[in-house]
Design an enzyme around this catalytic site. Structure first.
Site, short mmCIF file in Angstrom:
data_model
loop_
_atom_site.label_atom_id
_atom_site.label_comp_id
_atom_site.label_asym_id
_atom_site.label_seq_id
_atom_site.Cartn_x
_atom_site.Cartn_y
_atom_site.Cartn_z
N PHE A 25 -0.36 -4.34 -6.24
CA PHE A 25 0.78 -3.68 -6.88
C PHE A 25 1.96 -4.64 -6.86
O PHE A 25 2.63 -4.81 -5.83
CB PHE A 25 1.08 -2.40 -6.11
CG PHE A 25 2.02 -1.43 -6.78
CD1 PHE A 25 1.59 -0.63 -7.84
CD2 PHE A 25 3.32 -1.26 -6.32
CE1 PHE A 25 2.44 0.29 -8.42
CE2 PHE A 25 4.17 -0.35 -6.90
CZ PHE A 25 3.74 0.43 -7.95
N THR A 84 0.47 -6.61 -0.89
CA THR A 84 -0.78 -6.30 -0.21
C THR A 84 -1.96 -6.52 -1.14
O THR A 84 -1.91 -6.16 -2.32
CB THR A 84 -0.76 -4.83 0.27
OG1 THR A 84 0.33 -4.66 1.16
CG2 THR A 84 -2.07 -4.47 0.97
N GLY A 138 1.62 -2.48 32.16
CA GLY A 138 1.38 -3.87 31.78
C GLY A 138 0.18 -4.04 30.87
O GLY A 138 0.16 -4.93 30.01
N GLU A 170 7.12 0.71 0.80
CA GLU A 170 7.03 1.90 -0.05
C GLU A 170 8.21 2.84 0.18
O GLU A 170 8.09 4.07 0.19
CB GLU A 170 5.68 2.61 0.14
CG GLU A 170 4.53 1.70 -0.29
CD GLU A 170 3.22 2.43 -0.48
OE1 GLU A 170 3.24 3.62 -0.84
OE2 GLU A 170 2.18 1.79 -0.29
#
Length: 383
Positions: A123, A158, A339, A362
């Site tokens: 996109f 992406t 941890g 988005e």
């Protein structure tokens, strides 16, 4: 949480989780470290049906409702958000744009391939100087006989280096949103180049790229929708895209909950399981609450889409709440792990890194608040 799902929805959820627990979860640390998922999983995901959800059967998809789609995106987010992005961009942003705005020829050409993941889409909206201000993008397409010639640059795309087709938004008219038009551009077109971006904080297994278009020539038939409708197409598609992001964020919250509970009920300190300590239960309760609240907002949005009712504001609320909740949940899960939560052998550190971008793309959290505020007041705060 087990809300009221149909037998079909529950079956898909179970199938999706079983598949991802086998094919994705054991490999997500490796994929994250090498900054690339194994693309062999893509056709396997297509066989399960992830790419075909909500795409009509006549175009090679599974059809189906948006609640099922949300369930699928949630399970992908729980397993590995990099996988969720591959699906929701290719069959979601690109596929849905073609489904709702394409010609019959475009639908027949692209949707069966996207629904089966034999081809992937990206996109191409964001640019170096236009993120939230998408209406002022500078990529340009000029008419040349029966063709359009596109020049410009796109950023943070992406699937950019994996895609076979890019949905590119370019300016064909004057300034502002009304001058933007959408084009379906095969990525093997001369002049099209994708360069992968490395060194990301999260979603490291997902291909994110810069796109460069230098005199990229496409026929007029590559135009998606009418000239000047590109911005409208992008915004309407992003509304549904926000549902996918929000659903994936619910998956992150759920994954954080499961990881925190598992660790707390097995880790012993001061001669007892840490799950018995009040402050640990306090953190787990907060994660559980966010999981339920975010999921309900997501499913409300999906239900509105399924019933054909306005859903834009509901999508903004779901995306805003779920993305911020994912960050909170990951932080709390790290705290529960102590941890151990700070190293990638345990899930929370990856969940936190993946969750952080969800508040950005988005539509940032701030943009969602402006959309919600406009809906409540009737006054736009956008320039």
């Amino acid at each position: 949480m087990d809300l009221s799902l149909s037998d079909e929805q529950q079956s898909f959820r179970d199938l999706a989780r079983e598949f991802l627990d086998k094919e994705a979860v054991p490999h997500r640390i490796e994929w994250d470290r090498r900054e690339a998922v194994d693309l062999d999983i893509v056709p396997k995901m297509a066989e399960i049906g992830f790419f075909g959800l909500t795409i009509p059967e006549e175009y090679g998809g599974l059809g189906g409702d948006y609640v099922t789609y949300a369930i699928g995106m949630e399970e992908l987010g729980r397993a590995d958000s990099a996988l969720r992005g591959i699906v929701s961009v290719s069959s979601g942003l690109v596929g849905k744009s073609i489904l709702f705005h394409g010609t019959e020829e475009q639908k027949q050409e692209w949707l069966p391939q996207l629904a089966t993941a034999s081809k992937l889409g990206c996109f191409g909206l964001t640019e170096p100087d236009t993120g939230s201000d998408a209406g002022n993008l500078t990529s340009r397409a000029k008419r040349d006989g029966d063709d359009w010639v596109i020049n410009g640059q796109k950023l943070y795309i992406t699937n950019g280096t994996w895609a076979d087709v890019a949905l590119v938004f370019a300016r064909t008219g004057g300034d502002g949103p009304k001058g933007v038009t959408a084009f379906l551009v095969p990525t093997d077109t001369p002049g099209f180049e994708a360069r992968e971006i490395k060194g990301k904080l999260g979603l490291r297994g997902q291909a994110t790229a810069e796109l460069f278009l230098a005199d990229v020539r496409v026929p007029h038939s590559a135009m998606l929708g009418e000239e000047g409708q590109g911005f409208k197409i992008a915004m309407s598609t992003l509304d549904k895209g926000r549902l996918a992001v929000a659903s994936g964020c619910v998956g992150i919250v759920q994954g954080c909950l499961e990881s925190a509970v598992e660790y707390a009920t097995t880790r012993t300190q001061f001669g007892r399981k840490i799950a018995g300590f009040q402050m640990v239960q306090d953190m787990i309760a907060d994660i559980s609450l966010d999981a339920d609240a975010a999921r309900l907002l997501v499913w409300r949005c999906a239900d509105l889409i399924d019933r054909g009712e306005p859903f834009g504001v509901a999508a903004s609320k779901a995306k805003l709440y779920a993305s911020e909740a994912a960050v909170r949940a990951a932080n709390l899960a790290i705290q529960v792990h102590g941890g151990a939560g700070y190293v990638d052998e345990y899930p929370p550190s990856k969940y936190l890194r993946d969750a952080r971008v969800m508040t950005l793309y988005e539509g940032t959290s701030q943009i969602q608040k402006l959309l919600i505020g406009r809906a409540e007041t009737g006054i736009s705060a956008f320039v």
